[in-house]
Design an enzyme around this catalytic site. Structure first.
Site, short mmCIF file in Angstrom:
data_model
loop_
_atom_site.label_atom_id
_atom_site.label_comp_id
_atom_site.label_asym_id
_atom_site.label_seq_id
_atom_site.Cartn_x
_atom_site.Cartn_y
_atom_site.Cartn_z
N HIS A 1 0.98 -1.24 0.12
CA HIS A 1 -0.04 0.14 -0.06
C HIS A 1 0.89 1.29 -0.06
O HIS A 1 2.09 1.37 0.33
CB HIS A 1 -1.15 -0.08 1.11
N CYS A 2 0.11 2.25 -0.32
CA CYS A 2 1.03 3.79 -0.38
C CYS A 2 0.16 4.57 0.62
O CYS A 2 -0.46 3.97 1.62
CB CYS A 2 0.82 4.37 -1.65
N ALA A 3 0.06 5.88 0.29
CA ALA A 3 -0.64 6.80 1.36
C ALA A 3 -2.30 6.50 1.28
O ALA A 3 -2.91 6.41 2.50
CB ALA A 3 -0.29 8.03 1.09
N THR A 4 -2.72 6.23 0.37
CA THR A 4 -4.19 6.06 0.14
C THR A 4 -4.67 4.85 -0.53
O THR A 4 -5.81 4.45 -0.77
CB THR A 4 -4.86 7.08 -0.56
N ARG A 5 -3.78 4.13 -1.04
CA ARG A 5 -4.19 2.91 -2.02
C ARG A 5 -3.81 1.40 -1.66
O ARG A 5 -2.51 1.38 -1.55
CB ARG A 5 -3.92 3.02 -3.54
#
Length: 467
Positions: free
Chosen positions: A25-29
């Site tokens: 995952h990244c910041a929002t995905r």
């Protein structure tokens, strides 16, 4: 819906446990590489409450969740771990044949996969440096004090030791030993090696000249080195005689990869890194103020595809190599501020109370924290007209930013709480660049807000979508 149930629903809609080759995952995905993309139920996934949007980019399926993605990812991984622990068949017997993707998509996916796990480190280091930078300006600390110097090196370590962090993330991406990978990354910033390079004396390894290059703050050399390590380690693991494999495989892997990195991979990838920076500086310098403005026009659509992650890597390279980024962070600033302004205008114009509440919450999130996905997938992309307002506002703000030469000096996601990223750490008394960044953002926000108020949204379409 609690996090575990939400993760379970996502797992079912992406085709179940056997269809997930890799996830992170990244910041929002939540990013997933499926074994068979055809098994993903995209329509139902988009309708799932809590999912802001779904993006397919190359071999990746990106599920936009928002700020709570970290906790969802943890539950998602627990479900996959349970499956792996209880598996009765070897992976090779259950894994379906995977559709091949083009080399560019695979390279981009690998790069993003190596960088996104580092976001917490970059945030901690970037925010910390911003705060420490402010202390002398507020007359709280003197730059010559030991307290200031200690605080500075604590947060600067996030960037100085970047090759080690990148190597660890790359080890997970390329499925190789994490600790051997960390060792490879550590050799690139070993104090003895740095002293040898800084001495100015010619150095050689096995009679071959060692290129005098600094790898502190670097990204790409470590990624390519660990990619090479993954193949070399797997080769020895497969072909070495079993009685000596446990101690000879690690030794031989390091004896091959580290010299290869110092003699070939490191210098070559350093030139690649410089090339990326040169292209960015060419666009921002040679094409004039319209470079930022033109890219700001299309940037909202770039974000919807997830390709902005590649630009972010270029921005990080620019800051670590030259000390500032004149391009990608400015684009992100304009994108964030226009998404927030358009969403706020929708909140003012709409008659739907639920949409108004969603829009205000999303706007506050992007203004304060710099996270645009709630605005993008909850409002602007959903109703399309706000996207056009963002493009117009971004173009207007981009012209001013380009004329004034706005630069970012810390790799952060632009927002109100990260304003110090626009202050030159070598000249903290001069706040002109910060002022120009604020003015360009204000221009973008005002133009976007006014245009969106004038354009409005299609209320019947809104009611149909929101059901």
């Amino acid at each position: 819906m609690d996090d575990r149930l939400f993760a379970q629903k996502i797992l079912e809609l992406v085709g179940g446990q056997d269809n997930v080759e890799k996830s992170w995952h990244c910041a929002t995905r939540l990013r997933i590489i499926p074994n068979d993309a055809a098994k993903i139920n995209l329509e139902e996934l988009k309708k799932l409450k809590g999912v802001l949007g779904v993006v397919q980019s190359g071999e990746q399926c990106q599920i936009v969740i928002g700020n709570q993605v970290g906790s969802i990812y943890q539950e998602f991984q627990k479900l996959l771990t349970q499956k792996n622990d209880n598996a009765s068949q070897p992976a090779s017997e259950t894994k379906p044949e995977k559709k091949k993707t083009n080399i560019f998509s695979r390279m981009l996916s690998a790069l993003v996969g190596c960088i996104t796990p580092l976001i917490p480190v970059l945030i901690a280091g970037g925010m910390g440096k911003c705060i420490v930078m402010l202390l002398p300006m507020l007359k709280i600390l003197d730059k010559t004090s030991s307290t200031y110097q200690i605080l500075y090196f604590i947060f600067d370590s996030s960037f100085y030791f970047l090759p080690v962090f990148v190597a660890i993330a790359a080890a997970k991406q390329f499925k190789t030993n994490i600790y051997l990978s960390a060792l490879v990354g550590a050799t690139l910033i070993n104090p003895t090696f740095i002293a040898m390079i800084q001495s100015g004396k010619p150095q050689n390894l096995f009679g071959i000249p060692v290129v005098p290059a600094s790898y502190a703050n670097s990204i790409i050399p470590a990624i390519v080195a660990i990619w090479a390590l993954s193949y070399i380690e797997h080769f020895f693991d497969r072909y070495l005689w079993r009685p000596i494999k446990s101690f000879m495989a690690p030794l031989l892997s390091i004896m091959i990869v580290v010299p290869l990195t110092l003699l070939a991979i490191g210098p070559a990838m350093t030139w690649v890194s410089k090339g990326i920076s040169l292209v960015m500086f060419f666009l921002s310098g040679k094409l004039g103020p319209f470079a930022i403005a033109i890219f700001a026009l299309i940037y909202p659509w770039i974000v919807t595809t997830g390709m902005h992650s590649a630009l972010a890597i270029a921005g990080l390279e620019a800051i670590t190599k030259r000390g500032f980024d004149p391009f990608t962070r400015v684009l992100t600033l304009l994108h964030n501020i226009t998404q927030g302004a358009a969403t706020l205008a929708v909140a003012v114009r709409t008659k739907d109370e639920e949409l108004r509440a969603t829009a205000i919450s999303a706007a506050l999130t992007v203004f304060c924290a710099g996270i645009s996905e709630p605005c993008l997938y909850g409002v602007t992309l959903k109703y399309r007209k706000p996207m056009y307002s963002c493009m117009i506002g971004g173009f207007a703000g981009g012209i001013y930013a380009g004329i004034m030469g706005v630069n970012a000096y810390v790799f952060m996601t632009p927002g109100l709480i990260t304003l110090p990223m626009w202050i030159n750490p070598n000249n903290t008394g001069n706040l002109q660049n910060l002022l120009n960044a604020v003015i360009s953002a204000a221009i973008a926000a005002i133009v976007t807000f006014v245009v969106q108020l004038f354009m409005g949204i299609d209320e019947p379409k809104q009611e149909a979508v929101s059901e």
